[in-house]
Write a protein that holds these residues in place. Structure first.
Motif, PDB file in Angstrom:
ATOM      1  N   GLY A   1     -13.082  40.937  20.602  1.00  0.00           N
ATOM      2  CA  GLY A   1     -13.078  41.959  21.650  1.00  0.00           C
ATOM      3  C   GLY A   1     -14.181  42.984  21.471  1.00  0.00           C
ATOM      4  N   GLY A   2     -14.384  43.453  20.239  1.00  0.00           N
ATOM      5  CA  GLY A   2     -15.461  44.406  19.992  1.00  0.00           C
ATOM      6  C   GLY A   2     -16.836  43.824  20.253  1.00  0.00           C
ATOM      7  N   PHE A   3     -17.037  42.568  19.862  1.00  0.00           N
ATOM      8  CA  PHE A   3     -18.338  41.933  20.082  1.00  0.00           C
ATOM      9  C   PHE A   3     -18.642  41.790  21.572  1.00  0.00           C
ATOM     10  CE2 PHE A   3     -20.711  37.988  20.902  1.00  0.00           C
ATOM     11  CZ  PHE A   3     -21.900  38.286  20.246  1.00  0.00           C
ATOM     12  N   PHE A   4     -17.687  41.282  22.343  1.00  0.00           N
ATOM     13  CA  PHE A   4     -17.930  41.090  23.773  1.00  0.00           C
ATOM     14  C   PHE A   4     -18.049  42.416  24.517  1.00  0.00           C
ATOM     15  CE2 PHE A   4     -16.241  36.786  22.973  1.00  0.00           C
ATOM     16  CZ  PHE A   4     -17.265  36.057  23.563  1.00  0.00           C
ATOM     17  N   ALA A   5     -17.287  43.413  24.077  1.00  0.00           N
ATOM     18  CA  ALA A   5     -17.414  44.730  24.721  1.00  0.00           C
ATOM     19  C   ALA A   5     -18.805  45.314  24.493  1.00  0.00           C
ATOM     20  CB  ALA A   5     -16.335  45.670  24.191  1.00  0.00           C
ATOM     21  N   LEU A   6     -19.340  45.155  23.303  1.00  0.00           N
ATOM     22  CA  LEU A   6     -20.683  45.679  23.027  1.00  0.00           C
ATOM     23  C   LEU A   6     -21.758  44.917  23.790  1.00  0.00           C
ATOM     24  CD1 LEU A   6     -20.455  46.332  19.168  1.00  0.00           C
ATOM     25  CD2 LEU A   6     -20.465  48.027  21.015  1.00  0.00           C
ATOM     26  N   THR A   7     -21.664  43.584  23.819  1.00  0.00           N
ATOM     27  CA  THR A   7     -22.667  42.804  24.551  1.00  0.00           C
ATOM     28  C   THR A   7     -22.586  43.070  26.054  1.00  0.00           C
ATOM     29  OG1 THR A   7     -21.137  40.923  24.614  1.00  0.00           O
ATOM     30  CG2 THR A   7     -22.739  40.994  22.824  1.00  0.00           C
ATOM     31  N   GLY A   8     -21.369  43.264  26.568  1.00  0.00           N
ATOM     32  CA  GLY A   8     -21.235  43.594  27.987  1.00  0.00           C
ATOM     33  C   GLY A   8     -21.817  44.952  28.319  1.00  0.00           C
ATOM     34  N   ALA A   9     -21.567  45.934  27.443  1.00  0.00           N
ATOM     35  CA  ALA A   9     -22.140  47.258  27.665  1.00  0.00           C
ATOM     36  C   ALA A   9     -23.661  47.219  27.591  1.00  0.00           C
ATOM     37  CB  ALA A   9     -21.583  48.237  26.641  1.00  0.00           C
ATOM     38  N   ALA A  10     -24.211  46.387  26.722  1.00  0.00           N
ATOM     39  CA  ALA A  10     -25.670  46.266  26.628  1.00  0.00           C
ATOM     40  C   ALA A  10     -26.268  45.680  27.908  1.00  0.00           C
ATOM     41  CB  ALA A  10     -26.032  45.404  25.422  1.00  0.00           C
ATOM     42  N   LYS A  11     -25.563  44.758  28.537  1.00  0.00           N
ATOM     43  CA  LYS A  11     -26.080  44.172  29.784  1.00  0.00           C
ATOM     44  C   LYS A  11     -26.000  45.150  30.945  1.00  0.00           C
ATOM     45  CE  LYS A  11     -25.007  39.339  28.657  1.00  0.00           C
ATOM     46  NZ  LYS A  11     -24.562  39.586  27.272  1.00  0.00           N
ATOM     47  N   LEU A  12     -25.050  46.071  30.896  1.00  0.00           N
ATOM     48  CA  LEU A  12     -24.878  47.019  32.001  1.00  0.00           C
ATOM     49  C   LEU A  12     -25.724  48.272  31.846  1.00  0.00           C
ATOM     50  CD1 LEU A  12     -20.989  46.788  32.395  1.00  0.00           C
ATOM     51  CD2 LEU A  12     -22.732  45.764  33.880  1.00  0.00           C
ATOM     52  N   SER A  13     -26.048  48.643  30.628  1.00  0.00           N
ATOM     53  CA  SER A  13     -26.787  49.883  30.389  1.00  0.00           C
ATOM     54  C   SER A  13     -28.272  49.587  30.189  1.00  0.00           C
ATOM     55  CB  SER A  13     -26.227  50.611  29.162  1.00  0.00           C
ATOM     56  OG  SER A  13     -26.365  49.796  28.011  1.00  0.00           O
ATOM     57  N   GLN A  14     -29.062  50.591  30.418  1.00  0.00           N
ATOM     58  CA  GLN A  14     -30.513  50.504  30.203  1.00  0.00           C
ATOM     59  C   GLN A  14     -30.826  51.034  28.810  1.00  0.00           C
ATOM     60  OE1 GLN A  14     -32.492  49.053  32.403  1.00  0.00           O
ATOM     61  NE2 GLN A  14     -30.864  48.799  33.935  1.00  0.00           N
TER      62      GLN A  14
ATOM     63  N   ALA B   1     -13.064  42.134  29.601  1.00  0.00           N
ATOM     64  CA  ALA B   1     -12.288  41.140  28.861  1.00  0.00           C
ATOM     65  C   ALA B   1     -12.252  41.466  27.369  1.00  0.00           C
ATOM     66  CB  ALA B   1     -12.878  39.750  29.085  1.00  0.00           C
ATOM     67  N   GLY B   2     -13.354  41.983  26.833  1.00  0.00           N
ATOM     68  CA  GLY B   2     -13.362  42.371  25.420  1.00  0.00           C
ATOM     69  C   GLY B   2     -12.396  43.498  25.123  1.00  0.00           C
ATOM     70  N   LEU B   3     -12.359  44.505  26.006  1.00  0.00           N
ATOM     71  CA  LEU B   3     -11.434  45.622  25.798  1.00  0.00           C
ATOM     72  C   LEU B   3      -9.988  45.179  25.936  1.00  0.00           C
ATOM     73  CD1 LEU B   3     -13.310  48.492  27.703  1.00  0.00           C
ATOM     74  CD2 LEU B   3     -13.149  48.145  25.232  1.00  0.00           C
TER      75      LEU B   3
ATOM     76  N   LEU C   1     -10.929  33.529  30.164  1.00  0.00           N
ATOM     77  CA  LEU C   1     -12.172  33.835  30.875  1.00  0.00           C
ATOM     78  C   LEU C   1     -13.375  33.835  29.935  1.00  0.00           C
ATOM     79  CD1 LEU C   1     -10.957  36.662  33.294  1.00  0.00           C
ATOM     80  CD2 LEU C   1     -11.418  34.267  33.837  1.00  0.00           C
ATOM     81  N   LEU C   2     -13.205  34.404  28.760  1.00  0.00           N
ATOM     82  CA  LEU C   2     -14.311  34.412  27.799  1.00  0.00           C
ATOM     83  C   LEU C   2     -14.632  33.007  27.286  1.00  0.00           C
ATOM     84  CD1 LEU C   2     -13.398  37.632  25.758  1.00  0.00           C
ATOM     85  CD2 LEU C   2     -15.267  37.345  27.403  1.00  0.00           C
ATOM     86  N   THR C   3     -13.606  32.163  27.168  1.00  0.00           N
ATOM     87  CA  THR C   3     -13.852  30.775  26.775  1.00  0.00           C
ATOM     88  C   THR C   3     -14.686  30.056  27.834  1.00  0.00           C
ATOM     89  OG1 THR C   3     -11.778  30.715  25.537  1.00  0.00           O
ATOM     90  CG2 THR C   3     -12.751  28.597  26.145  1.00  0.00           C
ATOM     91  N   LEU C   4     -14.336  30.248  29.106  1.00  0.00           N
ATOM     92  CA  LEU C   4     -15.136  29.654  30.182  1.00  0.00           C
ATOM     93  C   LEU C   4     -16.558  30.204  30.177  1.00  0.00           C
ATOM     94  CD1 LEU C   4     -12.658  29.567  33.222  1.00  0.00           C
ATOM     95  CD2 LEU C   4     -13.395  27.673  31.762  1.00  0.00           C
ATOM     96  N   LEU C   5     -16.690  31.500  29.927  1.00  0.00           N
ATOM     97  CA  LEU C   5     -18.016  32.113  29.906  1.00  0.00           C
ATOM     98  C   LEU C   5     -18.880  31.519  28.799  1.00  0.00           C
ATOM     99  CD1 LEU C   5     -19.886  34.288  31.101  1.00  0.00           C
ATOM    100  CD2 LEU C   5     -18.907  35.904  29.463  1.00  0.00           C
TER     101      LEU C   5
ATOM    102  N   VAL D   1      -6.816  45.772  23.301  1.00  0.00           N
ATOM    103  CA  VAL D   1      -5.759  46.750  23.581  1.00  0.00           C
ATOM    104  C   VAL D   1      -4.868  46.347  24.741  1.00  0.00           C
ATOM    105  CG1 VAL D   1      -7.148  48.641  22.665  1.00  0.00           C
ATOM    106  CG2 VAL D   1      -7.314  48.080  25.087  1.00  0.00           C
ATOM    107  N   GLY D   2      -5.093  45.204  25.364  1.00  0.00           N
ATOM    108  CA  GLY D   2      -4.318  44.812  26.520  1.00  0.00           C
ATOM    109  C   GLY D   2      -2.968  44.217  26.158  1.00  0.00           C
ATOM    110  N   PRO D   3      -2.062  44.090  27.144  1.00  0.00           N
ATOM    111  CA  PRO D   3      -0.781  43.414  26.905  1.00  0.00           C
ATOM    112  C   PRO D   3      -0.993  41.920  26.670  1.00  0.00           C
ATOM    113  CG  PRO D   3      -1.032  43.962  29.222  1.00  0.00           C
ATOM    114  CD  PRO D   3      -2.179  44.601  28.525  1.00  0.00           C
ATOM    115  N   PRO D   4       0.012  41.222  26.157  1.00  0.00           N
ATOM    116  CA  PRO D   4      -0.173  39.795  25.819  1.00  0.00           C
ATOM    117  C   PRO D   4      -0.645  38.940  26.987  1.00  0.00           C
ATOM    118  CG  PRO D   4       1.838  40.624  24.816  1.00  0.00           C
ATOM    119  CD  PRO D   4       1.331  41.719  25.701  1.00  0.00           C
ATOM    120  N   VAL D   5      -0.139  39.202  28.192  1.00  0.00           N
ATOM    121  CA  VAL D   5      -0.546  38.377  29.336  1.00  0.00           C
ATOM    122  C   VAL D   5      -2.027  38.555  29.626  1.00  0.00           C
ATOM    123  CG1 VAL D   5      -0.178  37.942  31.792  1.00  0.00           C
ATOM    124  CG2 VAL D   5       1.770  38.441  30.311  1.00  0.00           C
TER     125      VAL D   5
END
Length: 217
Positions: free
Chosen positions: A77-90, A135-137, A153-157, A141-145
């Motif tokens: 989760g931490g890895f994908f959250a960081l990579t996603g933030a890098a793609k969205l930020s300049q 998806a990383g976040l 979704l991350l597996t498909l990605l 911290v999300g519920p089990p579902v």
């Protein structure tokens, strides 16, 4: 208290001929030893089943399984959250230009291009960034579902990412991060499945002995 031998007597009150008390004194000890051996064998078998509830497949204990799942969720989760933030930020101009150039190439080999759909590179980058971030976040911290949905979704990605890199004929070293992430996501899925299976087995075992608690008639 009358002994077992005293219950076997003739009508006159005497003991049955040919049967002494010493013959029956050995029977309770033999029965007790047999019951102890059966009980010990049953306990050994139950311990083996608890250690291996799926026919020979070792499953960690509940605490160890929970620790493994938590560590995988935080790591992925931490890895994908960081990579996603890098793609969205300049982050910086050179990095942003390089990432935009990469997504131009990624859009050219998008899997749905075979069906006539090719995404815009900028929108493609934004969609992937938001998907990785959210998806990383939720994986942490999300519920089990939502954790299960995020994992799917991350597996498909990651599958799309590997397909894209193979289509671009990139080197194997370029595909290693996506392959490692896909392997860890699948490992997380397998661990969750084993944890749920172990809970179901324990729940069924708690219900089964209740049928034998009734006194025999």
């Amino acid at each position: 208290m009358p002994t077992f031998a005293s219950t076997l007597c003739w009508p006159g009150g005497g003991a049955a001929p040919g049967f002494g008390r010493w013959q029956f004194a050995r029977e309770p000890a033999g029965l007790a030893g047999t019951s102890q051996r059966v009980g010990a064998a049953f306990r050994r078998r139950r311990r083996r089943e608890e250690a291996s509830p799926r026919g020979g497949l070792w499953v960690p204990s509940g605490a160890a399984m929970a620790l493994v799942l938590a560590a995988l969720r935080v790591l992925l989760g931490g890895f994908f959250a960081l990579t996603g933030a890098a793609k969205l930020s300049q982050i910086s101009a050179p990095v942003s230009q390089q990432m935009k150039a990469l997504f131009v190439q990624f859009a050219e080999v998008f899997p749905l291009k075979l069906f006539g759909y090719q995404p815009d590179p900028v929108n493609y980058q934004t969609a992937v960034g938001w998907l990785e971030l959210l998806a990383g976040l939720l994986l942490v911290v999300g519920p089990p579902v939502l954790q299960d949905i995020s994992n799917f979704l991350l597996t498909l990605l990651m599958m799309v990412a590997i397909f894209t890199l193979v289509s671009l004929k990139e080197s194997l070293s370029t595909s290693i991060p996506a392959i490692v992430c896909l392997g860890l996501l699948l490992l997380l899925d397998v661990c969750q499945f084993l944890a749920q299976t172990k809970k179901m087995v324990r729940h069924s075992r708690k219900k089964t002995p209740s049928a034998f608690k009734e006194p025999w008639t």
